[in-house]
Design a protein around this motif. Sequence first.
Motif: not given
Length: 534
Positions: A24-26, A320-322, A372-374
């Motif tokens: 969530a901090n990405r 992270n996208r909406i 994994k951050g993908a």
Amino acid sequence: MYKDNQLYVAHSSNGPIYINGKMANRHGLIAGATGTGKTVSLQVLAESFSNAGVPCFMADIKGDLSGISQPGKISGFIEKRLPEFGLNEAELQFEGCPVRFYDVFGTQGHPMRTRISNMGPLLLSRLLGLNDVQSGVLNIVFKVADERGLLLDDLKDLRAMIDYVGKHASEYTTKYGNVSSASIGAIQRSLLALEDQGGDKFFGEPSFDIQDLIAREGGKGVMSILAADELQRNPKLYSTFLLWLLSELYVTLPEVGDMDLPKLIFFFDEAHMLFDDTSKALVDKIEQVIRLMRSKGVGIYFVTQSPADLPEIVLGQLGNRIQHAMRAYTPRDIKAVKVAAETFRANPDFDTSEAISNLETGEALVSFLDEKGAPAVVERAKILFPLSQIGPIDAMTRNSFINRSSIYGKYDELKERESAFEVLLAESEKAEKEAAEAAAAKEAEKQAEKEAKEAEKEKKKPGIFSKVWKAIVTAVTAAIATIVGTKIGNAVSGTKSRKSSTTTTGKIAKSATSAATRTITRELTRSILGNLGK
């Protein structure tokens, strides 16, 4: 919704969609046209983080987000959608989140201020709309203030410092570069314009403590809500203020790396304002702060109408996208939809570009980072409903939260301390006093010299006795000369004088007395007239 230690945000045909707490901090992005559900998505995310114990900061542009402080309630719309989300009414817990209301202008919440020195010349130049030359002069002003140890708290401190540098420009030009009167005047005019727009309320003491954003109450993260309906009327003040907050977070918070949950989530609504008329140097600085902020445990979520509103170097940092619906009526709109579609990892089940144009209100394309951050494959999903109230609260309810806040009174009263304005004013008054004293001393010295010369001149003048004696001698001499002349004339002509020696002596005495009397009378008259003229 925070359910089973997971952040439940949306539901697709493939089941629930959770945002991974460790990722969530990405950072993130909520985008979509007006009226498509961005504010509700923001509220769902924020209350989910709050229930997980993560505090959030958000700017409330329309006043709608204040409702997050109140519990929501069941409605026919929610009842209808419960089965779609795999929920039942019994497990729903409608509740509000702990909140703190803030307002730069201090009317709808606790004041948020900072010092001029904390904002720095780079952000201040953007706020004032200065060109490169004027920004250079402002940098010199900050440098001189730092060298002299002068505190810059508010606008009057900055104005005083600029005035000081302008008056001493010759001293600093050779050391730092040209300080023109035109640049000084332009900066002063920009400060006046900012003050007229209420910008003076943003600067001063006490300065806002960034740690007050990272607060929890009852195990829940506190929602810090900035009333921005008035603030956003000045886009540069709004965006610069939020940039300052981000900068303070970056400077203040320690490195923590990836955590199970972030320390803070920062929602930046109307994000396009941040990049309008922004120099490349500042954009690069923003990108650097965003890139490095995740190591501080802070997630930044931009809210805007289109991903194209953000520079590519910034957009690439948002994992992270909406994406809500975007309407494509013009070639520019079609291009924006295509750009938005290309930011997602494609799903073979549907065309992303087509889906963006056909999404219903409350629907969105969702892609969050995996463990994994993908980025996950994009899903067409329905955003959950909030468990808090949708819509604003009234002024009375807002004031009740402000009055019982744990930080009530901490920032409410503006405080003055000895800063640049007071120091420079004291120096100016001292210099004026010393100049006046020096001028008075010089005038007194001139007067003393004048009086000394007059006294010396008076000393050289003969006194009244001397003048009387001189008049007597002159009169006696004249009388004797007259008598002698008469006797010689008589002797030559053979005429015999009838006057005795006694008569001659009397004549001499009378002449001397008359001369003395005339001299004394004349000198006394001059003395009296001279005193009257003084």
